[in-house]
Motif scaffolding. Structure first.
Motif, short mmCIF file in Angstrom:
data_model
loop_
_atom_site.label_atom_id
_atom_site.label_comp_id
_atom_site.label_asym_id
_atom_site.label_seq_id
_atom_site.Cartn_x
_atom_site.Cartn_y
_atom_site.Cartn_z
N ILE A 170 23.58 0.31 13.91
CA ILE A 170 22.26 -0.26 13.60
C ILE A 170 21.89 0.05 12.13
O ILE A 170 21.37 -0.79 11.41
CB ILE A 170 21.19 0.25 14.61
CG1 ILE A 170 21.45 -0.41 15.97
CG2 ILE A 170 19.78 -0.05 14.12
CD1 ILE A 170 20.69 0.20 17.13
N GLU A 171 22.23 1.26 11.72
CA GLU A 171 21.99 1.62 10.31
C GLU A 171 22.88 0.78 9.38
O GLU A 171 22.46 0.36 8.29
CB GLU A 171 22.25 3.13 10.11
CG GLU A 171 22.23 3.63 8.67
CD GLU A 171 20.88 3.49 7.96
OE1 GLU A 171 19.87 3.17 8.61
OE2 GLU A 171 20.85 3.69 6.72
N LEU A 172 24.11 0.52 9.83
CA LEU A 172 25.01 -0.33 9.03
C LEU A 172 24.40 -1.72 8.84
O LEU A 172 24.42 -2.29 7.76
CB LEU A 172 26.37 -0.42 9.75
CG LEU A 172 27.51 -1.07 8.97
CD1 LEU A 172 27.90 -0.22 7.76
CD2 LEU A 172 28.73 -1.26 9.87
N ARG A 173 23.83 -2.25 9.93
CA ARG A 173 23.19 -3.57 9.83
C ARG A 173 21.97 -3.53 8.89
O ARG A 173 21.73 -4.44 8.12
CB ARG A 173 22.77 -4.04 11.23
CG ARG A 173 21.82 -5.18 11.22
CD ARG A 173 22.28 -6.46 11.86
NE ARG A 173 23.61 -6.92 11.61
CZ ARG A 173 24.25 -7.81 12.37
NH1 ARG A 173 23.66 -8.30 13.44
NH2 ARG A 173 25.46 -8.21 12.07
N ARG A 174 21.25 -2.43 8.97
CA ARG A 174 20.07 -2.32 8.09
C ARG A 174 20.51 -2.34 6.62
O ARG A 174 19.90 -3.00 5.79
CB ARG A 174 19.32 -1.01 8.39
CG ARG A 174 17.96 -0.91 7.72
CD ARG A 174 17.31 0.45 7.94
NE ARG A 174 18.01 1.53 7.24
CZ ARG A 174 17.95 1.74 5.93
NH1 ARG A 174 17.21 0.98 5.16
NH2 ARG A 174 18.62 2.76 5.38
N ARG A 175 21.61 -1.65 6.35
CA ARG A 175 22.04 -1.57 4.94
C ARG A 175 22.75 -2.84 4.47
O ARG A 175 22.66 -3.19 3.30
CB ARG A 175 22.99 -0.39 4.77
CG ARG A 175 22.28 0.93 4.94
CD ARG A 175 22.84 1.94 3.97
NE ARG A 175 22.97 3.22 4.63
CZ ARG A 175 23.77 4.19 4.21
NH1 ARG A 175 24.54 4.01 3.17
NH2 ARG A 175 23.82 5.32 4.87
N PHE A 176 23.48 -3.47 5.37
CA PHE A 176 24.24 -4.69 4.98
C PHE A 176 23.96 -5.78 6.00
O PHE A 176 24.78 -6.07 6.87
CB PHE A 176 25.75 -4.39 4.92
CG PHE A 176 26.10 -3.30 3.96
CD1 PHE A 176 26.19 -3.55 2.60
CD2 PHE A 176 26.31 -2.01 4.42
CE1 PHE A 176 26.48 -2.53 1.70
CE2 PHE A 176 26.61 -0.98 3.54
CZ PHE A 176 26.69 -1.24 2.17
N PRO A 177 22.78 -6.42 5.87
CA PRO A 177 22.36 -7.37 6.92
C PRO A 177 23.33 -8.52 7.12
O PRO A 177 23.38 -9.08 8.20
CB PRO A 177 21.01 -7.87 6.42
CG PRO A 177 20.56 -6.89 5.40
CD PRO A 177 21.78 -6.26 4.82
N ASN A 178 24.13 -8.87 6.11
CA ASN A 178 25.03 -10.00 6.34
C ASN A 178 26.47 -9.60 6.67
O ASN A 178 27.37 -10.42 6.67
CB ASN A 178 24.94 -11.04 5.21
CG ASN A 178 25.61 -10.55 3.95
OD1 ASN A 178 26.07 -9.41 3.88
ND2 ASN A 178 25.68 -11.41 2.95
N LEU A 179 26.68 -8.33 6.96
CA LEU A 179 28.01 -7.89 7.40
C LEU A 179 28.14 -8.16 8.91
O LEU A 179 27.38 -7.62 9.70
CB LEU A 179 28.18 -6.38 7.14
CG LEU A 179 29.43 -5.74 7.72
CD1 LEU A 179 30.68 -6.21 6.98
CD2 LEU A 179 29.34 -4.21 7.66
N PRO A 180 29.07 -9.03 9.30
CA PRO A 180 29.23 -9.29 10.74
C PRO A 180 29.65 -8.01 11.47
O PRO A 180 30.50 -7.27 10.98
CB PRO A 180 30.35 -10.34 10.79
CG PRO A 180 30.42 -10.93 9.42
CD PRO A 180 30.00 -9.84 8.48
N ILE A 181 29.05 -7.78 12.62
CA ILE A 181 29.43 -6.59 13.40
C ILE A 181 29.93 -7.03 14.78
O ILE A 181 29.27 -7.79 15.49
CB ILE A 181 28.25 -5.60 13.57
CG1 ILE A 181 27.70 -5.20 12.18
CG2 ILE A 181 28.69 -4.36 14.33
CD1 ILE A 181 26.58 -4.15 12.24
N PHE A 182 31.11 -6.53 15.12
CA PHE A 182 31.69 -6.75 16.43
C PHE A 182 31.54 -5.48 17.24
O PHE A 182 31.47 -4.39 16.69
CB PHE A 182 33.20 -7.07 16.31
CG PHE A 182 33.48 -8.46 15.83
CD1 PHE A 182 33.07 -8.89 14.57
CD2 PHE A 182 34.17 -9.36 16.64
CE1 PHE A 182 33.32 -10.18 14.13
CE2 PHE A 182 34.43 -10.65 16.21
CZ PHE A 182 34.01 -11.07 14.96
N CYS A 183 31.56 -5.64 18.56
CA CYS A 183 31.57 -4.44 19.41
C CYS A 183 32.88 -4.43 20.19
O CYS A 183 33.36 -5.48 20.63
CB CYS A 183 30.39 -4.46 20.37
SG CYS A 183 30.39 -3.04 21.50
#
Ligand code: PEP
Ligand code: MN
Length: 357
Positions: free
Chosen positions: A185-198
């Motif tokens: 969630i912190e990664l998304r906050r810092r790089f909002p356009n970085l796609p995240i997979f689970c």
């Protein structure tokens, strides 16, 4: 460092959430690869995963079939039309995978933890136009994760994504790898356009956890899922407890509730889920603290000390109240919390005294 990422996509793929990558932990035999791939393709999966080189915790296990498996992946592409993905951990893997037309690469958790390996991979990828997904490092270090992504970015790649696969934890009881959702969630906050997979398979370590973790990832607004899927999970040569069949994957995907990222990230349901997750972490931490308390109890018993050490208790209370105030909580609140924790901790230590005498 600022980074602008492009979407993870391949020609002909739609951009519906989640982007699904499925396939076995390891390519084992040509038959196992083809059977799994055909079944997945018939159910609409577009990207097939299979580990060719397997990082195993201990020597002597199955370490992957090596380059031969890349020929099976070629066959998967030719026969089913799916794109294929594999894990790379060094320059040789990258060159082999590119040479054999692999469409997407991922970097494993043990590799992300090693800057030398990440730099070697980044150097080998210079000039390539291929999506690369970087798993979180095994240890919960967001900077190391970001650093790995930056190395790939600096090599000129832009289709980069992150995979959240949980973090190893000496004491974890429930999951194979603790999710620690606050980190992605912190990664998304810092790089909002970085796609995240689970990767719910490696977080959960058990089949039953794959569906709820996938739903949770979707509720967190993640972009994709990478799910270990095997034609005969019970007979898999690696990670058999966490692999599901293509049929089970199909059901799981059908049951997923996909909420609109823009209207639901703020809504109450998502916030409540975050609270649930945080409470689970709190309970886990409290249980760990109690275990340490019991150890202290044993020590006190051996050394004939009293359970209550008033000076130490007083010091703890004062310190925690100060810390709480610095973290914008009321000192009184922290006093109540610490008194309750201390009471339970004393109760557990007294039990130890009674049990062994
Ligand atoms: C895998 O994806 O099979 C794998 C080895 O994963 P991880 O790097 O997350 O352990
Ligand atoms: Mn695996």
């Amino acid at each position: 460092m600022e980074m602008q990422f492009e979407k993870i996509t391949l020609p002909g793929l739609d951009d519906k959430r989640p982007l699904v990558i499925a396939g076995p932990c390891s390519a084992e035999t040509e038959d196992q690869v083809m059977e799994t791939a055909r079944d997945l393709a018939s159910r609409g999966v577009k990207i097939f995963r299979a580990g060719i080189w397997k990082p195993r915790t201990k020597p002597g296990g199955f370490e992957g079939v090596g380059s031969e498996g890349l020929l099976w992946l070629k066959k998967v592409k030719a026969e089913t039309g799916m794109y294929v993905a594999t894990e790379v951990a060094n320059q040789y893997h990258v060159l082999e995978a590119l040479k054999h037309g692999v469409d997407l690469l991922w970097i494993g958790a043990r590799t992300t933890a090693n800057p030398f390996a990440m730099q070697e991979i980044a150097d080998a990828l210079k000039g390539a136009d291929i999506p690369v997904l970087v798993k979180n490092p095994v240890n919960p270090d967001i900077e190391l994760w970001i650093g790995g992504i930056q190395r790939i970015y600096n090599a000129g790649l832009r289709k980069i994504g992150a995979i959240h696969r949980g973090f190893s934890n000496y004491d974890e009881k429930v999951y194979r790898n603790s999710p620690q959702w606050h980190i992605p969630i912190e990664l998304r906050r810092r790089f909002p356009n970085l796609p995240i997979f689970c990767d719910p398979s490696h977080i959960g370590g058990k089949r039953d956890f794959v569906a709820p973790l996938s739903q949770h990832a979707m509720d967190m607004g993640f972009d994709g899922l990478i799910i270990e899927t095997h034609c005969s999970p019970d007979y898999a040569w690696s990670d058999k407890n966490q692999q599901i069949t293509p049929g089970a994957l199909d059901l799981l995907l059908d049951d997923l509730v996909i909420r609109d990222v823009h209207t639901t990230t703020e809504d109450l349901g998502d916030l409540r889920k975050q609270i649930d997750v945080l409470d689970n972490e709190l309970i886990d931490l409290l249980a760990k603290r109690m275990r340490v308390s019991r150890e202290i109890g044993k020590f006190k018993k051996e050394h004939k000390m009293t359970v209550l050490q008033a000076a130490r208790y007083d010091e703890i209370l004062k310190k925690r109240v100060e810390q709480a105030e610095a973290a914008e909580m009321k000192g009184d609140f922290m006093l109540t919390v610490m008194q309750a924790i201390h009471e339970e901790s004393v109760r557990q230590q007294v039990e130890i005294l009674k049990a062994e005498s």
